[in-house]
Write an enzyme that holds these catalytic residues in place. Structure first.
Site, PDB file in Angstrom:
ATOM      1  N   HIS A 106       5.507  -4.490  -1.249  1.00  0.00           N
ATOM      2  CA  HIS A 106       5.273  -5.821  -0.682  1.00  0.00           C
ATOM      3  C   HIS A 106       3.804  -6.158  -0.730  1.00  0.00           C
ATOM      4  O   HIS A 106       2.954  -5.340  -0.391  1.00  0.00           O
ATOM      5  CB  HIS A 106       5.803  -5.930   0.753  1.00  0.00           C
ATOM      6  CG  HIS A 106       5.347  -4.839   1.662  1.00  0.00           C
ATOM      7  ND1 HIS A 106       5.888  -3.576   1.644  1.00  0.00           N
ATOM      8  CD2 HIS A 106       4.384  -4.815   2.613  1.00  0.00           C
ATOM      9  CE1 HIS A 106       5.297  -2.826   2.548  1.00  0.00           C
ATOM     10  NE2 HIS A 106       4.356  -3.550   3.145  1.00  0.00           N
ATOM     11  N   HIS A 160       0.877  -8.476   0.812  1.00  0.00           N
ATOM     12  CA  HIS A 160       0.520  -9.295   1.963  1.00  0.00           C
ATOM     13  C   HIS A 160      -0.349 -10.465   1.496  1.00  0.00           C
ATOM     14  O   HIS A 160      -1.317 -10.254   0.756  1.00  0.00           O
ATOM     15  CB  HIS A 160      -0.310  -8.489   2.972  1.00  0.00           C
ATOM     16  CG  HIS A 160       0.420  -7.363   3.622  1.00  0.00           C
ATOM     17  ND1 HIS A 160       0.955  -7.462   4.888  1.00  0.00           N
ATOM     18  CD2 HIS A 160       0.700  -6.095   3.210  1.00  0.00           C
ATOM     19  CE1 HIS A 160       1.522  -6.314   5.233  1.00  0.00           C
ATOM     20  NE2 HIS A 160       1.377  -5.458   4.218  1.00  0.00           N
TER      21      HIS A 160
HETATM   22  P1  AMP Z   1       2.932  -2.261   5.560  1.00  0.00           P
HETATM   23  O1  AMP Z   1       2.122  -1.635   6.662  1.00  0.00           O
HETATM   24  O2  AMP Z   1       2.074  -2.701   4.409  1.00  0.00           O
HETATM   25  O3  AMP Z   1       4.098  -1.381   5.135  1.00  0.00           O
HETATM   26  O4  AMP Z   1       3.481  -3.598   6.156  1.00  0.00           O
HETATM   27  C1  AMP Z   1       4.771  -3.786   6.600  1.00  0.00           C
HETATM   28  C2  AMP Z   1       4.814  -5.167   7.211  1.00  0.00           C
HETATM   29  O5  AMP Z   1       6.150  -5.567   7.349  1.00  0.00           O
HETATM   30  C3  AMP Z   1       4.151  -5.270   8.590  1.00  0.00           C
HETATM   31  O6  AMP Z   1       3.062  -6.178   8.536  1.00  0.00           O
HETATM   32  C4  AMP Z   1       5.285  -5.750   9.492  1.00  0.00           C
HETATM   33  O7  AMP Z   1       4.855  -6.673  10.449  1.00  0.00           O
HETATM   34  C5  AMP Z   1       6.251  -6.376   8.490  1.00  0.00           C
HETATM   35  N1  AMP Z   1       7.645  -6.367   8.895  1.00  0.00           N
HETATM   36  C6  AMP Z   1       8.376  -5.328   9.334  1.00  0.00           C
HETATM   37  N2  AMP Z   1       9.654  -5.701   9.580  1.00  0.00           N
HETATM   38  C7  AMP Z   1       9.723  -7.015   9.283  1.00  0.00           C
HETATM   39  C8  AMP Z   1      10.773  -7.994   9.316  1.00  0.00           C
HETATM   40  N3  AMP Z   1      12.008  -7.676   9.725  1.00  0.00           N
HETATM   41  N4  AMP Z   1      10.485  -9.252   8.935  1.00  0.00           N
HETATM   42  C9  AMP Z   1       9.243  -9.577   8.531  1.00  0.00           C
HETATM   43  N5  AMP Z   1       8.218  -8.717   8.461  1.00  0.00           N
HETATM   44  C10 AMP Z   1       8.447  -7.453   8.839  1.00  0.00           C
END
Ligand code: AMP
Ligand code: ZN
Length: 138
Positions: free
Chosen positions: A101, A103
């Site tokens: 993903h 950001h």
């Molecule tokens: P990372 O630390 O790069 O793996 O980021 C994961 C991101 O996913 C975090 O910023 C979370 O806030 C986001 N996240 C986790 N679950 C969900 C969800 N159900 N919907 C939207 N964002 C999410």
């Protein structure tokens, strides 16, 4: 983790809700539920992988192009002064969700966010690390 239990695959399949902002055949963009700034968006490939180390070239190309489109839209729609792109790959790089993903974080003049502490190279260190990386790429 396989795609059956993966939270972002569940979002792609519509099994759990999300605030979608863009979708095409290969990618989905939706709001991060714990935003760094309002409008913080995630762009994911629809095909499951873990991170930059196993995503296919095709999926990565699609994620990149959707990231470009959505970044342009975020800046325009939110009247932002810029957008940060960031991707965490593996646990020690801050990756929590094991599905690739990107950001997209809208930025505003004077918002005070500091994402990158900067360092400095010691004598000879830049040449050394340059050679290490180049030797694996050539
Ligand atoms: P990372 O630390 O790069 O793996 O980021 C994961 C991101 O996913 C975090 O910023 C979370 O806030 C986001 N996240 C986790 N679950 C969900 C969800 N159900 N919907 C939207 N964002 C999410
Ligand atoms: Zn997944």
């Amino acid at each position: 983790m396989n795609d059956k239990d993966c939270i972002f695959c569940k979002i792609v399949r519509g099994e759990i809700p999300s605030f979608k902002v863009y979708e095409d055949d290969d990618t989905l963009a939706f709001l991060d539920i714990h935003p760094v700034a309002s409008g913080h968006t995630l762009v994911v490939p629809k095909v499951h992988a873990t991170n930059i180390f196993d995503i296919s070239s095709e999926s990565w190309t699609a994620v990149s192009e959707t990231t470009r489109k959505v970044a342009v839209a975020i800046e325009r729609a939110l009247e932002a002064d810029g957008v940060n792109l960031m991707m965490n790959n593996r646990e020690h790089a801050g990756q929590v969700v094991e599905h690739p993903h990107m950001h997209l974080i809208p930025r505003f003049k004077g918002d005070g966010l500091k994402l990158w502490p900067h360092g400095a190279y010691k004598e000879g260190e830049a040449e050394n690390v340059q050679e290490k990386i180049r030797s694996v790429l050539i």
